[in-house]
Design a protein around this motif. Structure first.
Motif, PDB file in Angstrom:
ATOM      1  N   GLY A 156      10.933  -0.676  -8.012  1.00 54.71           N
ATOM      2  CA  GLY A 156      11.902  -0.435  -6.959  1.00 54.71           C
ATOM      3  C   GLY A 156      12.084   1.040  -6.663  1.00 54.71           C
ATOM      4  N   ASP A 157      11.109   1.864  -7.030  1.00 55.37           N
ATOM      5  CA  ASP A 157      11.206   3.300  -6.779  1.00 55.37           C
ATOM      6  C   ASP A 157      10.880   3.604  -5.318  1.00 55.37           C
ATOM      7  OD1 ASP A 157       8.467   2.982  -6.609  1.00 55.37           O
ATOM      8  OD2 ASP A 157       7.980   4.333  -8.262  1.00 55.37           O
ATOM      9  N   ALA A 158      10.901   4.901  -4.973  1.00 57.09           N
ATOM     10  CA  ALA A 158      10.679   5.306  -3.586  1.00 57.09           C
ATOM     11  C   ALA A 158       9.316   4.866  -3.082  1.00 57.09           C
ATOM     12  CB  ALA A 158      10.836   6.826  -3.469  1.00 57.09           C
ATOM     13  N   ALA A 159       8.289   4.987  -3.929  1.00 60.94           N
ATOM     14  CA  ALA A 159       6.931   4.642  -3.500  1.00 60.94           C
ATOM     15  C   ALA A 159       6.793   3.164  -3.182  1.00 60.94           C
ATOM     16  CB  ALA A 159       5.919   5.048  -4.574  1.00 60.94           C
ATOM     17  N   SER A 160       7.547   2.326  -3.858  1.00 63.32           N
ATOM     18  CA  SER A 160       7.433   0.887  -3.649  1.00 63.32           C
ATOM     19  C   SER A 160       8.334   0.380  -2.528  1.00 63.32           C
ATOM     20  CB  SER A 160       7.744   0.126  -4.948  1.00 63.32           C
ATOM     21  OG  SER A 160       9.047   0.423  -5.405  1.00 63.32           O
ATOM     22  N   ARG A 161       9.388   1.115  -2.197  1.00 63.05           N
ATOM     23  CA  ARG A 161      10.334   0.642  -1.182  1.00 63.05           C
ATOM     24  C   ARG A 161      10.196   1.334   0.171  1.00 63.05           C
ATOM     25  NH1 ARG A 161      13.838  -2.982  -2.712  1.00 63.05           N
ATOM     26  NH2 ARG A 161      14.410  -3.206  -4.915  1.00 63.05           N
ATOM     27  N   THR A 162       9.539   2.483   0.228  1.00 59.32           N
ATOM     28  CA  THR A 162       9.490   3.263   1.458  1.00 59.32           C
ATOM     29  C   THR A 162       8.107   3.157   2.080  1.00 59.32           C
ATOM     30  OG1 THR A 162      10.964   4.831   0.355  1.00 59.32           O
ATOM     31  CG2 THR A 162      10.067   5.471   2.495  1.00 59.32           C
ATOM     32  N   THR A 163       8.031   2.618   3.279  1.00 64.89           N
ATOM     33  CA  THR A 163       6.739   2.436   3.938  1.00 64.89           C
ATOM     34  C   THR A 163       6.810   3.008   5.355  1.00 64.89           C
ATOM     35  OG1 THR A 163       7.317   0.191   4.669  1.00 64.89           O
ATOM     36  CG2 THR A 163       6.204   0.407   2.538  1.00 64.89           C
ATOM     37  N   TRP A 164       6.055   2.440   6.255  1.00 67.09           N
ATOM     38  CA  TRP A 164       5.916   2.958   7.612  1.00 67.09           C
ATOM     39  C   TRP A 164       5.774   1.794   8.582  1.00 67.09           C
ATOM     40  CZ3 TRP A 164       1.347   1.005   9.379  1.00 67.09           C
ATOM     41  CH2 TRP A 164       0.381   0.658   8.408  1.00 67.09           C
ATOM     42  N   ALA A 220       0.840  -1.191   0.000  1.00 65.29           N
ATOM     43  CA  ALA A 220       0.000   0.000   0.000  1.00 65.29           C
ATOM     44  C   ALA A 220       0.877   1.244   0.000  1.00 65.29           C
ATOM     45  CB  ALA A 220      -0.922   0.006   1.221  1.00 65.29           C
ATOM     46  N   ARG A 221       0.470   2.259  -0.773  1.00 65.48           N
ATOM     47  CA  ARG A 221       1.243   3.487  -0.888  1.00 65.48           C
ATOM     48  C   ARG A 221       0.770   4.538   0.121  1.00 65.48           C
ATOM     49  NH1 ARG A 221       0.678   4.774  -7.265  1.00 65.48           N
ATOM     50  NH2 ARG A 221      -1.466   5.133  -6.543  1.00 65.48           N
ATOM     51  N   ASP A 222       1.623   5.527   0.364  1.00 67.04           N
ATOM     52  CA  ASP A 222       1.245   6.631   1.241  1.00 67.04           C
ATOM     53  C   ASP A 222      -0.008   7.343   0.743  1.00 67.04           C
ATOM     54  OD1 ASP A 222       3.442   6.150   2.805  1.00 67.04           O
ATOM     55  OD2 ASP A 222       4.668   7.738   1.935  1.00 67.04           O
ATOM     56  N   GLN A 223      -0.098   7.551  -0.560  1.00 62.96           N
ATOM     57  CA  GLN A 223      -1.176   8.389  -1.080  1.00 62.96           C
ATOM     58  C   GLN A 223      -2.556   7.764  -0.889  1.00 62.96           C
ATOM     59  OE1 GLN A 223       0.854   7.929  -4.935  1.00 62.96           O
ATOM     60  NE2 GLN A 223      -1.180   8.111  -5.853  1.00 62.96           N
ATOM     61  N   GLU A 224      -2.599   6.466  -0.635  1.00 62.49           N
ATOM     62  CA  GLU A 224      -3.883   5.835  -0.321  1.00 62.49           C
ATOM     63  C   GLU A 224      -4.028   5.527   1.166  1.00 62.49           C
ATOM     64  OE1 GLU A 224      -3.221   5.545  -4.513  1.00 62.49           O
ATOM     65  OE2 GLU A 224      -2.090   4.302  -3.077  1.00 62.49           O
ATOM     66  N   THR A 225      -3.032   5.942   1.964  1.00 64.46           N
ATOM     67  CA  THR A 225      -3.101   5.646   3.401  1.00 64.46           C
ATOM     68  C   THR A 225      -2.840   6.898   4.238  1.00 64.46           C
ATOM     69  OG1 THR A 225      -0.802   4.837   3.288  1.00 64.46           O
ATOM     70  CG2 THR A 225      -2.568   3.184   3.160  1.00 64.46           C
ATOM     71  N   PHE A 226      -1.580   7.173   4.603  1.00 62.45           N
ATOM     72  CA  PHE A 226      -1.302   8.220   5.572  1.00 62.45           C
ATOM     73  C   PHE A 226      -1.109   9.608   4.977  1.00 62.45           C
ATOM     74  CE2 PHE A 226      -0.470   4.508   8.198  1.00 62.45           C
ATOM     75  CZ  PHE A 226      -1.065   4.898   9.401  1.00 62.45           C
ATOM     76  N   ALA A 227      -0.967   9.736   3.681  1.00 65.07           N
ATOM     77  CA  ALA A 227      -0.945  11.067   3.085  1.00 65.07           C
ATOM     78  C   ALA A 227      -2.326  11.705   3.252  1.00 65.07           C
ATOM     79  CB  ALA A 227      -0.571  10.969   1.609  1.00 65.07           C
ATOM     80  N   THR A 270       8.074   6.884  10.035  1.00 61.74           N
ATOM     81  CA  THR A 270       7.657   7.314   8.697  1.00 61.74           C
ATOM     82  C   THR A 270       8.543   6.782   7.578  1.00 61.74           C
ATOM     83  OG1 THR A 270       9.010   9.328   8.699  1.00 61.74           O
ATOM     84  CG2 THR A 270       6.808   9.479   9.683  1.00 61.74           C
ATOM     85  N   GLN A 271       9.733   6.283   7.899  1.00 59.30           N
ATOM     86  CA  GLN A 271      10.663   5.867   6.841  1.00 59.30           C
ATOM     87  C   GLN A 271      11.182   4.465   7.110  1.00 59.30           C
ATOM     88  OE1 GLN A 271      13.140   8.527   4.715  1.00 59.30           O
ATOM     89  NE2 GLN A 271      12.890  10.127   6.249  1.00 59.30           N
ATOM     90  N   VAL A 272      10.405   3.475   6.710  1.00 58.76           N
ATOM     91  CA  VAL A 272      10.805   2.080   6.815  1.00 58.76           C
ATOM     92  C   VAL A 272      11.161   1.603   5.418  1.00 58.76           C
ATOM     93  CG1 VAL A 272      10.139  -0.237   7.524  1.00 58.76           C
ATOM     94  CG2 VAL A 272       9.285   1.746   8.788  1.00 58.76           C
ATOM     95  N   MET A 273      12.423   1.284   5.217  1.00 54.69           N
ATOM     96  CA  MET A 273      12.920   0.920   3.897  1.00 54.69           C
ATOM     97  C   MET A 273      12.964  -0.592   3.714  1.00 54.69           C
ATOM     98  SD  MET A 273      13.554   3.602   2.153  1.00 54.69           S
ATOM     99  CE  MET A 273      14.478   2.741   0.858  1.00 54.69           C
ATOM    100  N   ASN A 274      12.477  -1.056   2.567  1.00 59.16           N
ATOM    101  CA  ASN A 274      12.651  -2.448   2.155  1.00 59.16           C
ATOM    102  C   ASN A 274      13.646  -2.452   1.003  1.00 59.16           C
ATOM    103  OD1 ASN A 274      12.485  -4.973   0.856  1.00 59.16           O
ATOM    104  ND2 ASN A 274      10.407  -5.299   1.588  1.00 59.16           N
ATOM    105  N   GLY A 326       5.554  -1.028  -0.579  1.00 56.16           N
ATOM    106  CA  GLY A 326       4.543  -0.159  -1.175  1.00 56.16           C
ATOM    107  C   GLY A 326       4.106  -0.636  -2.551  1.00 56.16           C
ATOM    108  N   ARG A 327       3.813   0.320  -3.421  1.00 53.56           N
ATOM    109  CA  ARG A 327       3.494   0.016  -4.809  1.00 53.56           C
ATOM    110  C   ARG A 327       4.086   1.123  -5.669  1.00 53.56           C
ATOM    111  NH1 ARG A 327      -0.014  -4.216  -4.141  1.00 53.56           N
ATOM    112  NH2 ARG A 327      -0.203  -4.559  -6.372  1.00 53.56           N
ATOM    113  N   ASP A 328       4.111   0.923  -6.984  1.00 49.63           N
ATOM    114  CA  ASP A 328       4.760   1.877  -7.877  1.00 49.63           C
ATOM    115  C   ASP A 328       4.082   3.244  -7.864  1.00 49.63           C
ATOM    116  OD1 ASP A 328       6.459  -0.162  -8.643  1.00 49.63           O
ATOM    117  OD2 ASP A 328       5.373  -0.627 -10.493  1.00 49.63           O
TER     118      ASP A 328
END
Length: 386
Positions: A331-339, A62-69, A91-95, A313-315
């Motif tokens: 593998g962009d920021a939206a897909s690798r950076t979560t919470w 799940a991406r930020d824009q559909e959750t915590f944004a 706020t910055q959990v990296m996979n 996340g997702r692309d």
């Protein structure tokens, strides 16, 4: 403005700043600030012995824009208004590993970025959190459980690391397998609950039930097949079924370490944005229901720490190499950076932390909290939690 809505705004502001810094930063992630200072967990053998930990993977990507944004918070009212004010929020959990659901969940469970085939029913290569927990603390099999979908997850309870010591894994219960066993030869209107894999439809492992699985249902969960069937047929998703089984485990076995993998969100691979949003909203509700259940169970109330985090996340919509919400391939920021959200025993409430951490930091953090060593993990304990 209420305190709860203010906290939601704080999270959104931190996410926005963190993600912008992530996109600009040459190193990938910029260090943010905390709203409050950290506080250590209560230490001591007695506290560790009593503590229980539940991990819920907000699985499926799940991406930020559909959750915590700001634009996504309407999809997670329970996380924002009920759980986040009680939580420490990272706020910055990296996979930094492979973005496949089974392999990413295996990495979360071992504290090592696993490289196994995402579509193979094989165990992780490195010891799991369940093996560390049971070996170091001499805990019985009944004290560690996994509730998971069936796409290879039947092997996630114990690694292939033989020198660590066989037979020390968690018990794994697969609600969809239980349903297949209970419904063998019966009605077919539950077939939608048995959908195993959204990403690669050609991968459809057999879900045939077994006598052992029915014994799990009746002997361990103390739930008759008829009762299970009656409940299962009222459900609208596999995750509803998983959460139902998890609550039965809490009531009957009260495991100290319980891991629940959610997966409905991954329906996004079908390309239907509305179904993706439905999955997020359902997962949001189920997380809150599980936490409420923990507070009502005598074995869990007051001594339980809950972790909630996505597998990844997702692309991004702007990435020309991806498909936006539908996939997680770039593998962009939206897909690798979560919470990650942590709440309950020993956790500061209403705190937002911007400093980066890795998803593999979960296992050593749980180990430091419960009093066992995750010696072969490559993550680090999150200092704000230990």
């Amino acid at each position: 403005m209420t305190a709860q809505s203010s906290f939601g705004r704080n999270i959104a502001e931190h996410l926005g700043r963190s993600r912008r810094d992530f996109l600009r930063g040459a190193a990938g992630v910029a260090l943010g600030s905390t709203l409050l200072s950290a506080s250590p967990f209560v230490r001591g053998a007695a506290a560790a012995k009593k503590r229980k930990v539940i991990v819920i993977t907000f699985g499926g990507g799940a991406r930020d824009q559909e959750t915590f944004a700001p634009e996504g918070q309407e999809n997670i009212p329970h996380l924002i208004h009920e759980l986040a004010p009680q939580a420490s929020f990272f706020t910055q959990v990296m996979n930094q590993g492979i973005l496949g659901h089974y392999v990413a969940t295996a990495s979360l469970a071992t504290g090592v970025y696993e490289t196994l085939n995402n579509f193979s029913a094989i165990p992780p290569e490195h010891p799991t959190v369940f093996e560390y927990f049971r070996k170091d603390l001499n805990r019985p099999p009944s004290d560690a459980w996994v509730v998971a979908p069936s796409n290879g997850f039947n092997r996630i309870g114990e690694s292939d690391y033989r020198s660590f010591g066989p037979g020390l894994g968690a018990r794994v219960v697969l609600p969809k397998h239980l349903l297949a066993a209970a419904m063998s030869g019966g009605a077919t209107d539950y077939a939608h609950l048995l959908r195993d894999n959204y990403e690669t439809p050609l991968y459809t492992p057999q879900l045939a039930g077994s006598e052992f699985e029915l014994q799990q249902l009746e002997m361990i969960l103390r739930l008759s097949v008829d009762d299970f069937k009656a409940h299962a047929l009222t459900l609208s998703s596999p995750d509803e079924l998983s959460m139902y089984i998890a609550r039965r485990l809490m009531q009957q076995e009260a495991p100290s370490l319980l891991w629940i993998t959610m997966h409905d969100i991954d329906v996004a691979h079908a390309g239907a944005y509305s179904l993706y949003i439905d999955g997020i909203r359902r997962t949001d509700r189920l997380c809150a229901e599980l936490w409420k259940a923990a507070q009502s169970e005598p074995e869990y109330a007051g001594n339980t720490t809950l972790f909630i985090l996505p597998d990844f996340g997702r692309d991004a919509d702007e990435d020309s190499g991806g498909n936006g919400f539908q996939h997680h391939r770039t593998g962009d920021a939206a897909s690798r950076t979560t919470w990650m959200m942590a709440l309950g025993a020993g956790v500061r409430q209403g705190v937002v932390y911007d400093q980066p951490m890795q998803s593999i930091d979960l296992v050593p953090t749980v180990g430091a909290m419960m009093g066992f060593s995750a010696a072969l993990s490559r993550g680090r304990p999150v200092k704000e939690l230990v």
